[in-house]
Design a protein around this motif. Structure first.
Motif, short mmCIF file in Angstrom:
data_model
loop_
_atom_site.label_atom_id
_atom_site.label_comp_id
_atom_site.label_asym_id
_atom_site.label_seq_id
_atom_site.Cartn_x
_atom_site.Cartn_y
_atom_site.Cartn_z
N PRO A 91 -1.53 7.62 -15.37
CA PRO A 91 -2.26 6.47 -15.25
C PRO A 91 -1.61 5.42 -14.33
CG PRO A 91 -1.91 6.68 -17.47
CD PRO A 91 -1.33 7.99 -16.79
N ASP A 92 -0.10 5.41 -14.70
CA ASP A 92 0.59 4.29 -13.83
C ASP A 92 0.87 4.96 -12.33
OD1 ASP A 92 0.92 2.94 -16.02
OD2 ASP A 92 2.83 3.84 -16.82
N ALA A 93 1.06 6.02 -12.23
CA ALA A 93 1.14 6.51 -10.87
C ALA A 93 -0.23 6.51 -10.02
CB ALA A 93 1.42 7.95 -10.88
N LEU A 94 -1.29 6.54 -10.83
CA LEU A 94 -2.87 6.54 -10.10
C LEU A 94 -3.00 4.93 -9.72
CD1 LEU A 94 -5.44 7.66 -9.25
CD2 LEU A 94 -6.15 7.56 -11.67
N ARG A 95 -2.54 4.18 -10.82
CA ARG A 95 -2.94 2.74 -10.48
C ARG A 95 -1.80 2.27 -9.38
NH1 ARG A 95 -2.46 2.42 -16.35
NH2 ARG A 95 -4.44 2.24 -17.13
N ARG A 96 -0.56 2.90 -9.15
CA ARG A 96 0.18 2.57 -8.02
C ARG A 96 -0.49 2.84 -6.77
NH1 ARG A 96 2.69 -1.52 -5.63
NH2 ARG A 96 4.49 -0.59 -4.24
#
Length: 267
Positions: free
Chosen positions: A106-111
């Motif tokens: 999720p953090d990579a997707l949000r980035r």
């Protein structure tokens, strides 16, 4: 005068330090535009600007995080101050994080959402405000967003990236309608690049191997070439030439369009 002559135009290219962005900046400069390189990569960005100036072009660098609105305000102001105007924005900055759907972080997707979608939207926002009548520059202009063939095909392990680039396509079309209806004098289009063997492109080839989809990066590249009617990968100049066209008077009656520059892969 050639319809592709951009003399007197003032451009800001995001992600312009290397790869596709650097090639687009160079092509715009060769067509006569003054070009501001906007990027987080300061050393490489300044070197790209120096290389453009060494060939007789006009260029400068500004530190730009496209997901930060304050950076946009500063970059637009710096472009106008350096060149005395601002009438071309190339929204090129983007990131790609490869992951199978079952492995999405999720953090990579949000980035990716922040850079690819929020960054593009903020670029359009501040380009419109500067270019429209009464704005800082006030002479109208052109916005070219960089989407991807990933927005038109189903290739495994790039679901998040594909979603963000599909959003760029939608932002382009709605932005073009608003700019036209509200009399901003700004055309908005996007391109769908195919795979180009830049650092980012070849990292994708390696990442899909790590995801267990191909035996080697060469096999991944071959699979893409086999899906491409013209039978090769794209080049930086293929993409840069398309951008120059969309910025030029040759495309003066084109807005809200997505131009595939993918060798036919996405048809």
């Amino acid at each position: 005068m050639s319809q592709f002559d951009l003399k007197g135009r003032k451009a800001l290219v995001t992600g312009g330090a290397r790869g596709l962005g650097a090639g687009m900046a160079q092509a715009l400069a060769e067509a006569g535009a003054a070009v501001m390189i906007g990027d987080l990569l300061e050393e490489q960005g300044r070197e790209t600007a120096r290389a453009i100036k060494a060939t007789g072009g006009q260029a400068a660098f500004v530190h730009l995080d496209v997901s930060d609105e304050a950076h946009w305000l500063a970059a637009v102001s710096a472009t106008h101050a350096a060149f005395g105007g601002f009438d071309i924005l190339i929204n090129n900055a983007g990131i790609e994080v490869t992951a199978l759907v079952t492995e999405i972080d999720p953090d990579a997707l949000r980035r990716m959402l922040d850079v690819n979608i929020v960054g593009t939207a903020l670029g359009m926002k501040h380009a419109f405000r500067a270019m429209r009548p009464g704005g800082l520059a006030g002479q109208g202009g052109v916005v070219v967003n960089v989407s991807s063939v990933a927005s038109t095909i189903a290739f495994p392990a790039i679901a998040g990236y594909s979603a963000t680039k599909s959003a760029v396509d939608r932002l382009t079309r709605v932005g073009a309608m608003e700019a036209g209806k509200l009399g901003y004098g700004v055309r908005v289009n996007c391109i769908y690049p195919g795979l180009v063997p830049t650092d980012m492109g070849m990292k994708l080839a390696s990442d899909v191997v790590s995801a267990g989809l191909f035996e080697s990066p060469d096999a991944a590249v071959l699979a893409i070439v086999e899906q491409t009617p013209l039978g090769r990968l794209g080049t930086v100049s293929d993409m840069a030439d398309a951008v120059v066209f969309l910025c030029s008077d040759a495309s003066r009656f084109i807005t809200g369009a997505g131009l595939p520059v993918d060798g036919g892969m996405g048809m």
